[in-house]
Motif scaffolding. Structure first.
Motif, short mmCIF file in Angstrom:
data_model
loop_
_atom_site.label_atom_id
_atom_site.label_comp_id
_atom_site.label_asym_id
_atom_site.label_seq_id
_atom_site.Cartn_x
_atom_site.Cartn_y
_atom_site.Cartn_z
N LEU A 1 0.86 -1.18 0.14
CA LEU A 1 -0.03 0.20 -0.06
C LEU A 1 0.84 1.36 0.28
CD1 LEU A 1 -2.84 -1.07 2.53
CD2 LEU A 1 -2.96 -0.61 -0.04
N GLU A 2 1.99 1.37 0.75
CA GLU A 2 2.71 2.40 0.83
C GLU A 2 3.57 2.56 -0.59
OE1 GLU A 2 4.43 2.55 5.51
OE2 GLU A 2 5.67 1.70 3.83
N TYR A 3 3.72 1.61 -1.63
CA TYR A 3 4.20 1.70 -2.54
C TYR A 3 3.27 2.22 -3.85
CZ TYR A 3 6.36 0.54 -7.17
OH TYR A 3 6.75 0.50 -8.51
N TYR A 4 2.12 1.56 -3.87
CA TYR A 4 1.28 1.95 -4.72
C TYR A 4 0.23 3.04 -4.51
CZ TYR A 4 1.85 -2.12 -7.67
OH TYR A 4 2.22 -3.19 -8.40
N TYR A 5 0.44 3.55 -3.27
CA TYR A 5 -0.45 4.93 -3.00
C TYR A 5 0.52 5.89 -2.12
CZ TYR A 5 -4.44 1.77 -4.23
OH TYR A 5 -5.34 1.24 -5.07
N ASN A 6 1.81 5.72 -2.30
CA ASN A 6 2.46 6.79 -1.68
C ASN A 6 2.18 7.16 -0.08
OD1 ASN A 6 3.86 7.02 -4.31
ND2 ASN A 6 2.16 8.37 -4.77
N PHE A 7 1.85 5.98 0.68
CA PHE A 7 1.56 6.51 2.09
C PHE A 7 2.85 6.12 2.94
CE2 PHE A 7 -2.96 5.14 0.73
CZ PHE A 7 -3.29 6.27 1.16
N THR A 8 3.14 6.79 4.02
CA THR A 8 3.99 6.41 4.64
C THR A 8 3.84 6.25 6.27
OG1 THR A 8 4.36 8.89 5.41
CG2 THR A 8 5.63 8.12 3.63
N HIS A 9 4.38 5.25 6.76
CA HIS A 9 4.25 4.80 8.34
C HIS A 9 2.85 4.47 8.55
CE1 HIS A 9 8.21 6.32 8.48
NE2 HIS A 9 7.94 7.32 8.42
N ILE A 10 2.26 3.51 7.64
CA ILE A 10 0.60 3.20 8.26
C ILE A 10 0.67 1.83 8.84
CG2 ILE A 10 -0.28 4.48 6.22
CD1 ILE A 10 -0.41 2.02 4.55
N THR A 11 -0.49 1.57 9.57
CA THR A 11 -0.49 0.27 10.26
C THR A 11 -1.81 -0.19 9.72
OG1 THR A 11 0.47 1.14 12.27
CG2 THR A 11 -0.98 -0.85 12.46
N VAL A 12 -1.67 -1.36 9.16
CA VAL A 12 -2.61 -2.10 8.29
C VAL A 12 -3.28 -3.09 9.16
CG1 VAL A 12 -3.24 -3.14 6.35
CG2 VAL A 12 -1.58 -1.56 6.25
N HIS A 13 -4.55 -3.30 9.30
CA HIS A 13 -5.49 -4.36 9.68
C HIS A 13 -5.95 -5.05 8.92
CE1 HIS A 13 -4.25 -2.58 13.65
NE2 HIS A 13 -4.37 -1.63 13.22
N PHE B 1 -6.71 0.95 7.35
CA PHE B 1 -5.85 1.94 8.14
C PHE B 1 -6.14 3.22 8.08
CE2 PHE B 1 -4.90 1.73 3.64
CZ PHE B 1 -4.49 3.06 3.44
N TYR B 2 -5.43 4.03 8.98
CA TYR B 2 -5.60 5.42 8.96
C TYR B 2 -4.42 6.26 8.67
CZ TYR B 2 -9.68 4.79 12.27
OH TYR B 2 -10.96 4.47 12.47
N PHE B 3 -4.61 7.47 7.73
CA PHE B 3 -3.64 8.19 7.20
C PHE B 3 -4.30 9.91 7.48
CE2 PHE B 3 -0.98 10.23 4.11
CZ PHE B 3 0.20 10.03 4.46
N ASN B 4 -3.42 10.39 8.00
CA ASN B 4 -3.84 11.83 7.92
C ASN B 4 -5.30 12.07 8.73
OD1 ASN B 4 -1.16 12.92 7.29
ND2 ASN B 4 -1.82 13.40 5.03
#
Length: 296
Positions: free
Chosen positions: A5-17, A25-28
């Motif tokens: 997910l970080e690679y395909y959607y440019n997220f950083t430091h996410i925790t995935v359930h 996951f949550y981001f911003n």
């Protein structure tokens, strides 16, 4: 999955359930869901393009390749950014919305009910020939539900042939099915289609029956809140005659996603559903007279 997910959607430091094949996951301060989908890519692209009329729906997020769909383990997935959970869920929202139909939206149109039901029944009759005694419960119950479906087809055809549409019979954003009363499900853009407003009313009525959460007060309030044409009320009753909840479970059984014994719960409520239809018929007839069905 985190790295994917970080690679395909440019997220950083996410925790995935992960729950039942869905990743969250949550981001911003926003919640995201990465979900598999049955929809074809063309339909999903169309849904994304009409996002301006889907302001209450969860938003489809494009991947780094500017695509709505991302393959994961050779299965198509879509990333959704969820709308706020704040607010009251109103099933009648979309009866009040105008929709300017475009040629692209034709992919989402599902208003030819009689033809679609006929195709479904023809395919089920074909499947039935190859049961080879594998599905005894389904085989013994199918005639009743196919008979109901044929009643629905006839009722819809008669409505189209003998009544007239008016300005209330417009096309709106609708749902393929209404399976629960959560905002998470109701505002899922991957479930939307374009159809007559009564589709969602019927979906909600069937939801109330399947979950066994209906009573006379609930049904009366619902019918007091809607205003349809004669054509619309007749379509509503015609669609209620089609036992979609039975055939939805039927599909899961033959696709080995549910045990056959699950269908017994529905079969045992045959008479209750007939009584439910009778109640709905009477509520409609307090507003406008519609053709009756002999067995109700």
């Amino acid at each position: 999955m985190k790295n994917f997910l970080e690679y395909y959607y440019n997220f950083t430091h996410i925790t995935v359930h992960e729950t039942n094949g869905t990743y969250s996951f949550y981001f911003n301060h926003s919640r995201y869901l990465f979900v598999s989908t049955f929809r074809n890519i063309e339909e999903i692209n169309t849904i994304y393009k009409i996002g301006n009329v889907l302001d209450k729906y969860h938003q489809i997020v494009l991947n780094r390749n500017h695509s709505c769909v991302t393959l994961f383990n050779n299965r198509p997935f879509v990333l959704l950014r969820l709308v706020s959970e704040v607010g009251i869920l109103n099933y009648m929202d979309f009866m009040k919305r105008d929709l300017n139909m475009t040629s692209a939206m034709q992919l989402l149109l599902r208003s030819d009910w009689a033809h679609l039901i006929e195709k479904k029944i023809d395919y089920i009759e074909y499947q039935r020939q190859h049961f080879n005694k594998k599905y005894f419960i389904l085989d013994s119950s199918l005639d009743y539900y196919i008979g109901m479906s044929e009643n629905a087809i006839s009722y819809i055809h008669h409505t189209i042939d003998s009544d007239q549409k008016n300005q209330l019979d417009r096309l709106v954003v609708s749902h393929r099915r209404i399976l629960d009363n959560s905002r998470l499900s109701f505002y899922n853009p991957l479930d939307i289609i374009i159809d007559h407003p009564v589709r969602d009313i019927c979906g909600y009525l069937k939801y109330l029956f399947v979950k066994d959460v209906y009573n006379m007060n609930t049904l009366t309030q619902l019918f007091n809140s809607i205003h349809l044409s004669s054509y619309g009320y007749r379509l509503l009753f015609g669609r209620m005659l089609y036992p979609s909840f039975y055939f939805d479970l039927y599909e899961k059984i033959v696709n080995e996603k549910e045990r056959e014994e699950q269908i017994v719960v529905i079969i045992k409520r045959q008479k209750e559903y007939e009584n439910y239809l009778s109640t709905i018929y009477n509520l409609i007839n307090k507003k406008i007279k519609i053709p009756s069905i002999d067995w109700i």
